[in-house]
Design an enzyme around this catalytic site. Sequence first.
Site, PDB file in Angstrom:
ATOM      1  N   PHE A  72     -15.281   3.634   7.240  1.00 24.30           N
ATOM      2  CA  PHE A  72     -13.889   3.818   6.834  1.00 24.30           C
ATOM      3  C   PHE A  72     -13.703   3.703   5.308  1.00 24.30           C
ATOM      4  O   PHE A  72     -12.589   3.814   4.810  1.00 24.30           O
ATOM      5  CB  PHE A  72     -12.965   2.833   7.573  1.00 24.30           C
ATOM      6  N   ASN A 125      -1.790  -0.021   7.321  1.00 25.09           N
ATOM      7  CA  ASN A 125      -1.269  -1.360   7.645  1.00 25.09           C
ATOM      8  C   ASN A 125      -0.405  -1.993   6.542  1.00 25.09           C
ATOM      9  O   ASN A 125      -0.313  -3.204   6.423  1.00 25.09           O
ATOM     10  CB  ASN A 125      -2.394  -2.278   8.133  1.00 25.09           C
ATOM     11  N   LYS A 172       0.840  -1.198   0.000  1.00 25.24           N
ATOM     12  CA  LYS A 172       0.000   0.000   0.000  1.00 25.24           C
ATOM     13  C   LYS A 172       0.886   1.263   0.000  1.00 25.24           C
ATOM     14  O   LYS A 172       2.100   1.159   0.217  1.00 25.24           O
ATOM     15  CB  LYS A 172      -0.916  -0.049   1.229  1.00 25.24           C
ATOM     16  N   HIS A 208      -1.597  -5.486   1.533  1.00 23.75           N
ATOM     17  CA  HIS A 208      -2.853  -6.220   1.357  1.00 23.75           C
ATOM     18  C   HIS A 208      -2.551  -7.633   0.864  1.00 23.75           C
ATOM     19  O   HIS A 208      -1.608  -7.837   0.095  1.00 23.75           O
ATOM     20  CB  HIS A 208      -3.722  -5.513   0.306  1.00 23.75           C
ATOM     21  N   TYR A 225     -12.503  -2.898  -3.088  1.00 24.42           N
ATOM     22  CA  TYR A 225     -12.997  -2.882  -1.704  1.00 24.42           C
ATOM     23  C   TYR A 225     -14.523  -2.892  -1.630  1.00 24.42           C
ATOM     24  O   TYR A 225     -15.089  -2.398  -0.657  1.00 24.42           O
ATOM     25  CB  TYR A 225     -12.425  -1.666  -0.968  1.00 24.42           C
ATOM     26  N   GLU A 262      -9.488 -10.430  -7.531  1.00 27.91           N
ATOM     27  CA  GLU A 262      -8.548  -9.310  -7.438  1.00 27.91           C
ATOM     28  C   GLU A 262      -7.493  -9.360  -8.548  1.00 27.91           C
ATOM     29  O   GLU A 262      -7.146  -8.331  -9.131  1.00 27.91           O
ATOM     30  CB  GLU A 262      -7.889  -9.303  -6.049  1.00 27.91           C
TER      31      GLU A 262
HETATM   32  P1  IDP Z   1      -7.626  -7.119   5.359  1.00 29.60           P
HETATM   33  O1  IDP Z   1      -6.927  -6.043   4.594  1.00 29.60           O
HETATM   34  O2  IDP Z   1      -6.765  -7.657   6.476  1.00 29.60           O
HETATM   35  O3  IDP Z   1      -8.226  -8.194   4.495  1.00 29.60           O
HETATM   36  P2  IDP Z   1     -10.320  -6.004   5.683  1.00 29.60           P
HETATM   37  O4  IDP Z   1     -11.215  -6.174   6.871  1.00 29.60           O
HETATM   38  O5  IDP Z   1     -10.725  -6.627   4.391  1.00 29.60           O
HETATM   39  O6  IDP Z   1      -8.856  -6.430   6.134  1.00 29.60           O
HETATM   40  O7  IDP Z   1     -10.162  -4.431   5.460  1.00 29.60           O
HETATM   41  C1  IDP Z   1      -9.540  -3.936   4.317  1.00 29.60           C
HETATM   42  C2  IDP Z   1      -8.680  -2.760   4.677  1.00 29.60           C
HETATM   43  O8  IDP Z   1      -9.509  -1.698   5.093  1.00 29.60           O
HETATM   44  C3  IDP Z   1      -7.722  -2.978   5.853  1.00 29.60           C
HETATM   45  O9  IDP Z   1      -6.523  -3.605   5.480  1.00 29.60           O
HETATM   46  C4  IDP Z   1      -7.495  -1.560   6.316  1.00 29.60           C
HETATM   47  O10 IDP Z   1      -6.562  -0.895   5.473  1.00 29.60           O
HETATM   48  C5  IDP Z   1      -8.861  -0.944   6.094  1.00 29.60           C
HETATM   49  N1  IDP Z   1      -9.692  -1.000   7.312  1.00 29.60           N
HETATM   50  C6  IDP Z   1     -10.417  -2.044   7.752  1.00 29.60           C
HETATM   51  N2  IDP Z   1     -11.056  -1.748   8.901  1.00 29.60           N
HETATM   52  C7  IDP Z   1     -10.724  -0.464   9.175  1.00 29.60           C
HETATM   53  C8  IDP Z   1     -11.069   0.430  10.241  1.00 29.60           C
HETATM   54  O11 IDP Z   1     -11.801   0.100  11.161  1.00 29.60           O
HETATM   55  N3  IDP Z   1     -10.505   1.686  10.160  1.00 29.60           N
HETATM   56  C9  IDP Z   1      -9.680   2.073   9.156  1.00 29.60           C
HETATM   57  N4  IDP Z   1      -9.354   1.258   8.132  1.00 29.60           N
HETATM   58  C10 IDP Z   1      -9.849   0.018   8.142  1.00 29.60           C
END
Ligand code: IDP
Length: 162
Positions: free
Chosen positions: A68, A123, A20, A126, A60, A137
């Site tokens: 978010f 984070n 990312k 992905h 997404y 994807e």
């Molecule tokens: P993943 O990336 O571990 O599969 P997902 O639940 O699919 O997790 O969420 C996708 C992305 O959305 C996360 O990696 C993160 O960047 C963002 N995200 C998910 N939940 C939150 C939140 O509560 N606050 C801010 N960003 C979030």
Amino acid sequence: LLKSSTRMTDAHERSFIMVKPDGVQRGLVGEIIKRFEQRGFKLVAMKMVTPQRALLEQHYEEHKGKKFFDPLLSYIGSGPVVAMVWEGLNVVSVGRKMLGATDPAKSEPGTIRGDYAIVTGRNIAHGSDSDKSAKREIDLWFRADELANWTNFSSKRRRVSL
Ligand code: IDP
């Protein structure tokens, strides 16, 4: 039974892995590639691109409507990402383990997020969460002719065994 055991040993399984914009900014592209290479996975495709909003809305789509969603799309669209396809046995689930939990605070040290990130909103990387999302994807981010068809001769010598 036969079918599921065949699937369990699919050495050609693929996952969509993306560094990312925060991972790119922090100079972690090489580190992430290194971890997947050294684990033994095969790089099949890679490109650096600043993703358009329409692509991210599809990528997404399961999060559409969540609070978010907009910040997430602005974050991922804020700069170049490194989109990759990695191939190998159980690459989807192993890739998720290598990434760590979505919330870096819950990620074990030794994982990518557990070593380099603090908050969910930044984070680093992905990884597809299932075989089905991986296929979706990969189709979304890459054209068929962007996927390299090559044999890793060094890994052939230590063939996957049960
Ligand atoms: P993943 O990336 O571990 O599969 P997902 O639940 O699919 O997790 O969420 C996708 C992305 O959305 C996360 O990696 C993160 O960047 C963002 N995200 C998910 N939940 C939150 C939140 O509560 N606050 C801010 N960003 C979030």
